[in-house]
Write a protein that holds these residues in place. Structure first.
Motif, PDB file in Angstrom:
ATOM      1  N   LEU A  41     -18.366   8.078 -34.356  1.00  9.62           N
ATOM      2  CA  LEU A  41     -17.023   7.837 -33.810  1.00  9.62           C
ATOM      3  C   LEU A  41     -15.982   8.760 -34.429  1.00  9.62           C
ATOM      4  O   LEU A  41     -14.985   9.104 -33.785  1.00  9.62           O
ATOM      5  N   GLY A  42     -16.185   9.192 -35.667  1.00  7.91           N
ATOM      6  CA  GLY A  42     -15.266  10.118 -36.333  1.00  7.91           C
ATOM      7  C   GLY A  42     -14.138   9.397 -37.060  1.00  7.91           C
ATOM      8  O   GLY A  42     -13.810   8.254 -36.747  1.00  7.91           O
ATOM      9  N   VAL A  43     -13.533  10.097 -38.020  1.00  5.30           N
ATOM     10  CA  VAL A  43     -12.517   9.475 -38.881  1.00  5.30           C
ATOM     11  C   VAL A  43     -11.348   8.930 -38.055  1.00  5.30           C
ATOM     12  O   VAL A  43     -10.920   7.789 -38.241  1.00  5.30           O
ATOM     13  N   LEU A  44     -10.843   9.737 -37.122  1.00  2.99           N
ATOM     14  CA  LEU A  44      -9.697   9.288 -36.307  1.00  2.99           C
ATOM     15  C   LEU A  44     -10.051   8.049 -35.501  1.00  2.99           C
ATOM     16  O   LEU A  44      -9.304   7.070 -35.482  1.00  2.99           O
ATOM     17  N   GLY A  45     -11.182   8.100 -34.834  1.00  2.00           N
ATOM     18  CA  GLY A  45     -11.599   6.985 -33.993  1.00  2.00           C
ATOM     19  C   GLY A  45     -11.880   5.734 -34.815  1.00  2.00           C
ATOM     20  O   GLY A  45     -11.534   4.618 -34.404  1.00  2.00           O
ATOM     21  N   ASP A 232     -10.010   5.823 -46.526  1.00  2.00           N
ATOM     22  CA  ASP A 232      -8.934   6.470 -47.279  1.00  2.00           C
ATOM     23  C   ASP A 232      -7.656   6.598 -46.449  1.00  2.00           C
ATOM     24  O   ASP A 232      -6.560   6.337 -46.947  1.00  2.00           O
ATOM     25  N   ARG A 298       4.471  19.081 -39.174  1.00  2.54           N
ATOM     26  CA  ARG A 298       3.131  18.550 -38.889  1.00  2.54           C
ATOM     27  C   ARG A 298       2.145  18.846 -40.004  1.00  2.54           C
ATOM     28  O   ARG A 298       1.038  18.322 -40.017  1.00  2.54           O
ATOM     29  N   ALA A 299       2.522  19.722 -40.942  1.00  4.81           N
ATOM     30  CA  ALA A 299       1.557  20.131 -41.967  1.00  4.81           C
ATOM     31  C   ALA A 299       1.377  19.043 -43.004  1.00  4.81           C
ATOM     32  O   ALA A 299       2.350  18.599 -43.611  1.00  4.81           O
ATOM     33  N   PRO A 300       0.147  18.593 -43.237  1.00  7.77           N
ATOM     34  CA  PRO A 300      -0.086  17.634 -44.327  1.00  7.77           C
ATOM     35  C   PRO A 300       0.095  18.316 -45.689  1.00  7.77           C
ATOM     36  O   PRO A 300      -0.181  19.506 -45.833  1.00  7.77           O
ATOM     37  N   ARG A 302      -1.319  17.870 -49.490  1.00  5.31           N
ATOM     38  CA  ARG A 302      -2.459  17.202 -50.114  1.00  5.31           C
ATOM     39  C   ARG A 302      -2.171  16.915 -51.587  1.00  5.31           C
ATOM     40  O   ARG A 302      -1.211  17.395 -52.160  1.00  5.31           O
ATOM     41  N   PHE A 323      -3.186  12.952 -43.264  1.00  8.62           N
ATOM     42  CA  PHE A 323      -2.711  12.688 -41.919  1.00  8.62           C
ATOM     43  C   PHE A 323      -2.953  11.213 -41.640  1.00  8.62           C
ATOM     44  O   PHE A 323      -4.032  10.689 -41.914  1.00  8.62           O
ATOM     45  N   PRO A 325      -3.575   8.614 -38.935  1.00 10.62           N
ATOM     46  CA  PRO A 325      -3.901   8.521 -37.504  1.00 10.62           C
ATOM     47  C   PRO A 325      -3.037   7.517 -36.754  1.00 10.62           C
ATOM     48  O   PRO A 325      -2.672   7.772 -35.594  1.00 10.62           O
ATOM     49  N   ARG A 352       0.823  25.770 -49.943  1.00 11.43           N
ATOM     50  CA  ARG A 352       0.412  27.172 -49.785  1.00 11.43           C
ATOM     51  C   ARG A 352       1.597  28.117 -49.978  1.00 11.43           C
ATOM     52  O   ARG A 352       1.812  29.047 -49.203  1.00 11.43           O
TER      53      ARG A 352
END
Lengths: 373, 125
Positions: A41-45, A232, A298-300, A302, A323, A325, A352
């Motif tokens: 399903l993936g992390v987002l799902g 997480d 939009r940039a996370p 970390r 991020f 969801p 960065r």
């Protein structure tokens, strides 16, 4: 692109390891165990499914500990700042093992299970916690590491309906209470608690029955298997600390904003490691505080990203970031000097080499949904 | 003769004339999982082979893309900024990151062809 980590043969496994693999889990090293970071399903799902219905988490890597012996509540109070003595049978509290500087050795859930105290500690810290408790608790207290018990978490707004079906009566438990309950015919110890901000249950049972319970829960229409990745992102949206990141041996519960977990009697009388430091911070306020941070773009940002003020001066550091969801954008938590800790304070996050605009934000980022009756 | 090349860092470059279209591989997007953010290079930027050129972030982690060859960025796929999940859906097509005017065609010789890359990935999955 960085190459993915390669699984280590020496890693330990939980009683649900084979099931995680069979479900298509992407296995990674975590806290000395090989565990699924996500399923197909993936992390987002998985994250969104948990907030919409119910997710099943294998948290058997966590340390389950029972303290036996007369005077166990008073003895445990010598190691942490929660009121244990006045905890009603079945009631739970969140607390922290502190060191002499008031820093957090580990955070934990403790339960008055009637005949013993039941503790759940972090998997990555459990060996150290056990050694610490064995060394520091008086001889009459037995520290029993329940290595043959598994721990499953069922989290989400549909968790109560699932439990009502399989363990009638469990749905009446209030948030932060627990008791022995039969789930699908299996003897379990069930708590109304979790690490997602959602309503939910944490279920302890013998390892050899864990897969049977997991399969029964996964067979319910509302339930999907959830990996560490969504665990997480869910806890971060809920504003909950991860030890080793947002709290550690150099950070006090007051700096971390965990004042609510220290009951009045303990604030007044102390008697736990680092009490002098913690009482002084309660009185005077800490020099730095844990805050939520919302990047404006939009940039996370970390863990490790430097936080700067409007003049570009270093005022703190991000301890968890990514991020969200459910939030639909980036979010972070970190520590800043107290004068910058008020909600809506504009700050910058150095990502960065560029300073990205952000604001201090109230936590939780996503409203909690606990069952309080 | 195939005109697509791969790097050990899981980037691809499709070469047409002296223009290369670059992205991350299907294997890379699967490893990263749900992609939530990309940072793309601006047109006109000059890069040297292996320079950090773009960023791709999943829910969990950030990763860098490195320039597969030296040259000048001529276009970025701005659609990814609003819809980074395109990379998950079509990593080798609509999920391209940027186009580059290749300044040293001989650098392509340092890259892998599809067969070599497939063998590399087979050893990692």
């Amino acid at each position: 692109m960085n190459n993915p980590p390669i699984a280590d043969e020496a890693l330990k496994t939980t009683p649900l390891h084979a099931l995680q693999v069979a479900l298509g889990g992407k296995m990674v090293p975590f806290a000395g165990y090989e565990m699924a970071v996500n399923f197909p399903l993936g992390v987002l799902g998985e994250h969104k499914h948990t907030r919409a219905a119910a997710g099943l988490f294998d948290v058997s890597h966590m340390g389950q500990v029972r303290l036996h012996g007369p005077g166990r509540a008073e003895a445990l109070e010598s190691l942490l700042p929660a009121d244990v003595a006045n905890l009603a049978p079945g009631a739970m509290r969140y607390s922290q093992l502190t060191n002499d500087q008031g820093g957090i050795i580990d955070d934990l859930m403790l339960t008055n299970a009637g005949d013993y105290l039941y503790l759940v500690v972090n998997g990555a810290n459990k060996d150290g916690d056990l050694a610490h408790m064995q060394a520091a608790l008086p001889g009459g207290i037995t520290v029993e590491h329940r290595t043959e018990d598994a721990l499953l978490a069922l989290q989400g707004p549909a968790a109560a309906a699932v439990m009502a079906r399989l363990a009638p009566g469990a749905e009446t438990l209030l948030f932060m209470t627990s008791r022995a309950i039969t789930v699908g015919g299996l003897d379990c110890y069930v708590a109304r608690s979790g690490y997602t901000g959602e309503d939910g249950f944490e279920i302890s049972l013998p390892a050899e029955q864990a897969e049977e319970l997991a399969r029964l829960l996964l067979a319910q229409d509302e339930v999907e298997a959830i990996g560490l990745g969504a665990r997480d992102s869910l806890r971060l949206e809920a504003g909950l600390c991860l030890h080793g990141h947002d709290i550690d041996t150099t950070i006090t519960p007051i700096e971390a904003g965990l004042n609510w977990s220290i009951q009045k009697r303990r604030r007044q009388t102390g008697g736990f490691p680092g009490a002098a430091v913690i009482q002084a911070q309660l009185r005077d306020g800490p020099a730095r505080k844990r805050v939520g941070i919302l990047p404006e773009g939009r940039a996370p940002a970390r863990e490790g990203a430097v936080i700067v003020d409007s003049d570009g001066a270093d005022i703190g550091v991000v301890t968890s970031g990514g991020f969200g969801p459910s939030l639909g954008g980036p979010l972070a938590m970190g520590y800043v000097h107290t004068e910058h800790a008020a909600a809506d304070t504009p700050v910058g996050l150095v990502v960065r080499g560029k300073t990205l605009p952000a604001r201090v934000a109230k936590m939780p980022f996503v409203a909690a949904n606990y069952y309080r009756g | 003769m195939s005109n697509i090349y791969f790097t050990e860092d899981h980037e691809w470059i499709l070469v047409e004339g002296d223009i290369g279209t670059c992205g991350i591989t299907e294997f890379a997007q699967e490893q990263l999982g749900d992609i939530v953010y990309v940072e793309l290079p601006e047109a006109g930027r000059e890069v040297v082979q292996n320079d950090e050129i773009a960023v791709v972030e999943s829910v969990k982690a950030a990763s860098e893309l490195y320039a597969p060859v030296s040259g000048e960025v001529i276009e970025s796929n701005d659609e990814l900024t609003d819809d980074p999940a395109k990379v998950n859906v079509d990593a080798m097509g609509d999920g391209w990151f940027f186009k580059i005017r290749i300044s040293a065609m001989d650098e392509l010789e340092n890259l892998m062809d599809k067969a070599a890359y497939d063998a590399l990935v087979a050893g990692q999955s």
